[in-house]
Design an enzyme around this catalytic site. Structure first.
Site, short mmCIF file in Angstrom:
data_model
loop_
_atom_site.label_atom_id
_atom_site.label_comp_id
_atom_site.label_asym_id
_atom_site.label_seq_id
_atom_site.Cartn_x
_atom_site.Cartn_y
_atom_site.Cartn_z
N SER A 184 0.85 -1.19 0.00
CA SER A 184 0.00 0.00 0.00
C SER A 184 0.88 1.23 0.00
O SER A 184 2.04 1.19 0.43
CB SER A 184 -0.88 -0.01 1.25
OG SER A 184 -1.51 1.24 1.46
N TYR A 228 -1.90 0.75 11.11
CA TYR A 228 -2.11 0.20 9.76
C TYR A 228 -0.87 0.39 8.90
O TYR A 228 -0.43 -0.54 8.21
CB TYR A 228 -3.32 0.86 9.09
CG TYR A 228 -3.54 0.31 7.70
CD1 TYR A 228 -4.08 -0.96 7.51
CD2 TYR A 228 -3.19 1.04 6.56
CE1 TYR A 228 -4.26 -1.49 6.23
CE2 TYR A 228 -3.37 0.53 5.29
CZ TYR A 228 -3.90 -0.74 5.13
OH TYR A 228 -4.07 -1.25 3.87
#
Length: 311
Positions: free
Chosen positions: A112, A136
């Site tokens: 990501s 995250y």
């Protein structure tokens, strides 16, 4: 969401597809479009290495797309341990299973843009250090590094993808800004912006994402020297949350005003990517700009809600 777009593309190419499914979600595209009837389904958790080894062996898997993750930033901030377990442990369990499975020839791991963490110099390119700080982001930094060590140390043919924020039909996580905004407009409710509206992101249409993953797997099969590489995929845009919501409201012809709550903590403020490496090495280019992607997305959700009301 990405899997629901990738699976039909694989099936259209004649691939025998096996999906690992943890939870049964009746409203998911896999179920609603009857894709579930056209794939092999293995029920279980991505952290279960023994299960993964069995699946890879029994179904003779040669190409692995690792998309399984806890992907909601706010959930990660509230429940970091479950996020770490899924995103980090799940990654090493899968890669170790792949290492022990001789049939596996290509592995594409979904990282990501969040793996890069906060940086003053933007856009991120693939040489930008991975320095996530929030739960995250850290989970993606760790998974990304683990993925590439399996190429460096064990010669496993892995390529890592780092994409902007996916949006598109099939995303039923209503706390995400795109589906949440569309649902609010359909309900004639003010769309909620949890931040101050000025967070900058690089939004990437999911159909372009699925095509990019297909391209990476194909190129890795024909060019094994790509193993260990990472590629950014992006429309290379910078847009604030408020601007994105206003674009959606415009597409839907709505006069509603956003409800800006400024409640967000523990998130990166400004992100955008360079996709120059993917363009130069893979010959990749997106098919959808933001206007076309948002129009397609709004159409998908409007049809989804019409079908919901008719049931």
């Amino acid at each position: 969401m990405l899997g629901s777009w990738l699976v039909p593309k694989l099936l259209a190419q004649g691939a025998a597809v096996t999906c690992l499914v943890r939870d049964w979600v009746p409203s998911s595209e896999l179920v609603q479009d009857r894709l579930i009837d056209r794939v092999n389904v293995a029920r279980g958790d991505v952290r279960d290495q023994a299960l993964l080894e069995r699946i890879l062996g029994e179904y003779e898997i040669n190409t692995v797309f690792h998309l399984a993750a806890q992907t909601i930033v706010s959930i990660a901030n509230r429940n970091p341990v479950s996020t770490f377990e899924t995103n980090i442990q799940g990654t090493w369990a899968l890669l170790e299973a792949c290492r022990r499975s001789p049939a596996v020839k290509q592995v594409v791991v979904a990282s990501s843009d969040k793996a890069y963490g906060d940086h003053e110099v933007l856009p991120y390119d693939e040489t930008t250090p991975l320095q996530g700080r929030h739960p995250y982001d850290v989970s993606k930094s760790c998974a990304d590094l683990i993925a590439r060590t399996y190429t460096v140390t064990y010669k496993l043919p892995v390529v890592v993808t780092r994409c902007g924020n996916f949006y598109g039909g099939g995303d039923l996580n209503w706390n995400r800004i795109v589906p949440g905004t569309i649902r609010s407009v359909v309900r004639d409710e003010r769309p909620v912006i949890r931040s101050d509206g000025n967070y900058v992101r690089d939004y990437f249409y999911v159909e372009d994402g699925a095509a990019a993953y297909m391209l990476v797997a194909e190129r890795l099969a024909s060019s094994p020297e790509l193993a260990g590489e990472a590629f950014n995929f992006s429309n290379e845009i910078q847009i604030t949350t408020l601007q994105l919501v206003e674009r959606i409201l415009s597409v839907m012809g709505s006069n509603l005003k956003p409800d800006i709550r400024d409640e967000v903590t523990g998130e990166i403020y400004r992100q955008h990517l360079s996709a120059a490496k993917a363009r130069e090495i893979l010959g990749w280019a997106p098919l959808f700009d933001l206007s076309r992607g948002l129009a397609s997305t709004v159409n998908w959700y409007q049809e989804f809600f019409r079908n919901e009301q008719s049931r």
